[in-house]
Design a protein around this motif. Structure first.
Motif, PDB file in Angstrom:
ATOM      1  N   ASN A   1      -1.634  -3.028  -2.531  1.00  0.00           N
ATOM      2  CA  ASN A   1      -1.007  -2.403  -3.704  1.00  0.00           C
ATOM      3  C   ASN A   1      -2.008  -2.226  -4.843  1.00  0.00           C
ATOM      4  O   ASN A   1      -1.700  -2.496  -6.011  1.00  0.00           O
ATOM      5  N   SER A   2      -3.204  -1.780  -4.504  1.00  0.00           N
ATOM      6  CA  SER A   2      -4.266  -1.696  -5.510  1.00  0.00           C
ATOM      7  C   SER A   2      -5.043  -0.395  -5.407  1.00  0.00           C
ATOM      8  O   SER A   2      -5.129   0.230  -4.342  1.00  0.00           O
ATOM      9  N   ASP A   3      -5.595  -0.007  -6.544  1.00  0.00           N
ATOM     10  CA  ASP A   3      -6.512   1.121  -6.635  1.00  0.00           C
ATOM     11  C   ASP A   3      -7.918   0.530  -6.710  1.00  0.00           C
ATOM     12  O   ASP A   3      -8.259  -0.149  -7.677  1.00  0.00           O
TER      13      ASP A   3
ATOM     14  N   ILE B   1     -12.670  -3.597   5.829  1.00  0.00           N
ATOM     15  CA  ILE B   1     -11.702  -3.307   4.759  1.00  0.00           C
ATOM     16  C   ILE B   1     -10.317  -3.218   5.381  1.00  0.00           C
ATOM     17  O   ILE B   1     -10.147  -2.628   6.458  1.00  0.00           O
ATOM     18  N   TYR B   2      -9.341  -3.770   4.682  1.00  0.00           N
ATOM     19  CA  TYR B   2      -7.938  -3.583   5.073  1.00  0.00           C
ATOM     20  C   TYR B   2      -7.192  -3.166   3.815  1.00  0.00           C
ATOM     21  O   TYR B   2      -7.178  -3.899   2.825  1.00  0.00           O
ATOM     22  N   ALA B   3      -6.604  -1.957   3.840  1.00  0.00           N
ATOM     23  CA  ALA B   3      -5.927  -1.421   2.656  1.00  0.00           C
ATOM     24  C   ALA B   3      -4.509  -1.031   3.004  1.00  0.00           C
ATOM     25  O   ALA B   3      -4.271  -0.300   3.977  1.00  0.00           O
ATOM     26  N   VAL B   4      -3.556  -1.488   2.191  1.00  0.00           N
ATOM     27  CA  VAL B   4      -2.147  -1.212   2.427  1.00  0.00           C
ATOM     28  C   VAL B   4      -1.418  -1.241   1.096  1.00  0.00           C
ATOM     29  O   VAL B   4      -1.880  -1.873   0.134  1.00  0.00           O
ATOM     30  N   ALA B   5      -0.289  -0.538   1.021  1.00  0.00           N
ATOM     31  CA  ALA B   5       0.433  -0.482  -0.249  1.00  0.00           C
ATOM     32  C   ALA B   5       1.888  -0.115  -0.019  1.00  0.00           C
ATOM     33  O   ALA B   5       2.261   0.420   1.029  1.00  0.00           O
TER      34      ALA B   5
END
Length: 413
Positions: free
Chosen positions: A239-241, A267-271
């Motif tokens: 939940n980040s920019d 990297i692991y990115a999720v929101a």
């Protein structure tokens, strides 16, 4: 005397007649060449219409040579200005200059200008031997934290902050001495596991620059939550920019004895909020376990530019992937290498590594001007969403079922 004067008069009359006859005989007839009007461009001058006498080199504005142009330069039309199209070829950051290339849309001429690094003033400076985590805790929204050169044995957990962290020199964040102390972040709706990362960014807007995030394969292999129970990553964005410039993420990998472990991501990115972007420029992701980057569909946009992605090389432990993308994305100017799964004996997943694996069939993903070397496969995507161009492939795995680029239809998924 009168006879003499009369004779002299006759001579003068004769000479005058001869002179007049000579003038008439010597009168110039112009030989004219027409010069058509020519429009000026950004490379050449133009001119208005005029006539030129090839004998006397005079210019006239009409074909009858009645109106002489005494100022020859007046027929010249100066060159036009270039019609410039500006493109940022390298983004300026806090620690390095950038560049802009201007290209004339008419003639193709290019010029390159240097863009100075972004000016800033640090609000907090972490001295060598200090704690980055302590600086993060005390920082207010909008603060810039600079970090002096050193290896910092700590996990960075950034929660509900809008901050910038800039490394001054060789700054390495390697996780705590005891990897069982790495704090996990609770999974969001729709996810199956919590997240454990050396740098975890939660509900925040963060810029990270000139920092190396380095895992310890020996330490991480001893902690079950990092090998099997959570998503273990070098950097997790929940939940980040997040913007990362000149960031290296290394050694997010387990011991080779942990055969086939589906964990260990650069990297692991999720929101849950779709209006978030993850950007990585001019960095490196190397020696990872399962994937260089997992970008879930809940991220609105992924920008990956000018980076190096280097896997573990030809090995029989796990089929590695580079970028796994399920959102709108731009993947340009990167170098992918050394992702090849060669198990013995050969199984159904042999040669199944992909450098760029596009999972969305609806959101546009551009994969452009990248190089791929020593990988099983290059780009897997969908005809409906994936735009590929200018990519170069070298020494790719020559095995049945391997592809440089393969764009499938939605029905093939």
């Amino acid at each position: 005397m009168k006879k003499f004067l009369g004779l002299l008069s006759l001579v003068l009359i004769f000479c005058a007649a001869m002179t007049l006859t000579g003038c008439l005989e010597d009168e110039h007839v112009h030989t004219l060449t027409r010069h058509e009007a020519k429009e000026a461009t950004c490379t050449e001058e133009g001119n208005s219409e005029y006539w030129e006498c090839t004998e006397c080199d005079k210019y006239f504005s009409d074909e009858n040579a009645e109106n002489e142009i005494t100022d020859k330069t007046s027929v010249i039309i100066p060159k036009k200005d270039h019609s410039w199209s500006e493109q940022v070829t390298k983004v300026a950051t806090y620690t390095r200059a950038g560049s802009v290339t201007n290209t004339c849309t008419v003639c193709g001429e290019t010029t390159t200008e240097t863009v100075d690094p972004i000016e800033y003033e640090a609000d907090i400076t972490v001295k060598a031997g200090g704690s980055i985590s302590a600086a993060i805790s005390s920082a207010k929204d909008g603060d810039i934290i600079t970090v002096e050169e050193r290896t910092y044995a700590e996990q960075l957990l950034i929660s509900d902050k809008d901050i910038t962290i800039i490394g001054l020199g060789n700054v390495v964040v390697c996780g705590p001495e005891d990897y069982s102390e790495i704090q996990s972040v609770s999974k969001i709706t729709g996810e199956s596991m919590d997240y454990s990362a050396i740098v975890a960014v939660v509900n925040s807007k963060v810029t990270l620059e000139n920092v190396t995030v380095k895992g310890d394969p020996e330490k991480s292999s001893l902690v079950y939550q990092l090998t099997h129970a959570t998503r273990y990553a070098g950097v997790a964005a929940i939940n980040s920019d997040l913007t990362m410039n000149y960031v290296a993420i290394k050694d997010i990998i387990q011991n080779v004895s942990l055969m086939g472990v589906q964990n260990g991501f650069g990297i692991y990115a999720v929101a849950t909020d779709a209006d978030l972007t993850l950007t990585m420029r001019y960095g490196e992701i190397s020696n990872f376990q399962k994937g260089a980057a997992i970008i879930r569909s809940s991220i609105s946009n992924f920008v990956f530019e000018g980076n190096v992605v280097k896997g573990a090389g030809a090995q029989g432990t796990i089929a590695q992937n580079g970028l796994q993308i399920d959102c709108a994305a731009s993947v340009t100017g990167n170098a992918f290498s050394d992702m090849s799964y060669v198990p013995e004996p050969v199984n159904e997943w042999a040669y199944g590594s992909w450098a760029v694996y596009v999972q969305t069939s609806e959101k546009e993903v551009t994969v452009k001007d990248n190089t791929f070397k020593s990988c099983d496969n290059g780009v897997l995507g969908f005809e409906s969403s994936t735009v590929v161009s200018g990519n170069v492939f070298e020494n790719m795995t020559d095995a049945e079922g391997c592809y440089d680029e393969y764009l499938q239809t939605a029905s093939e998924e």
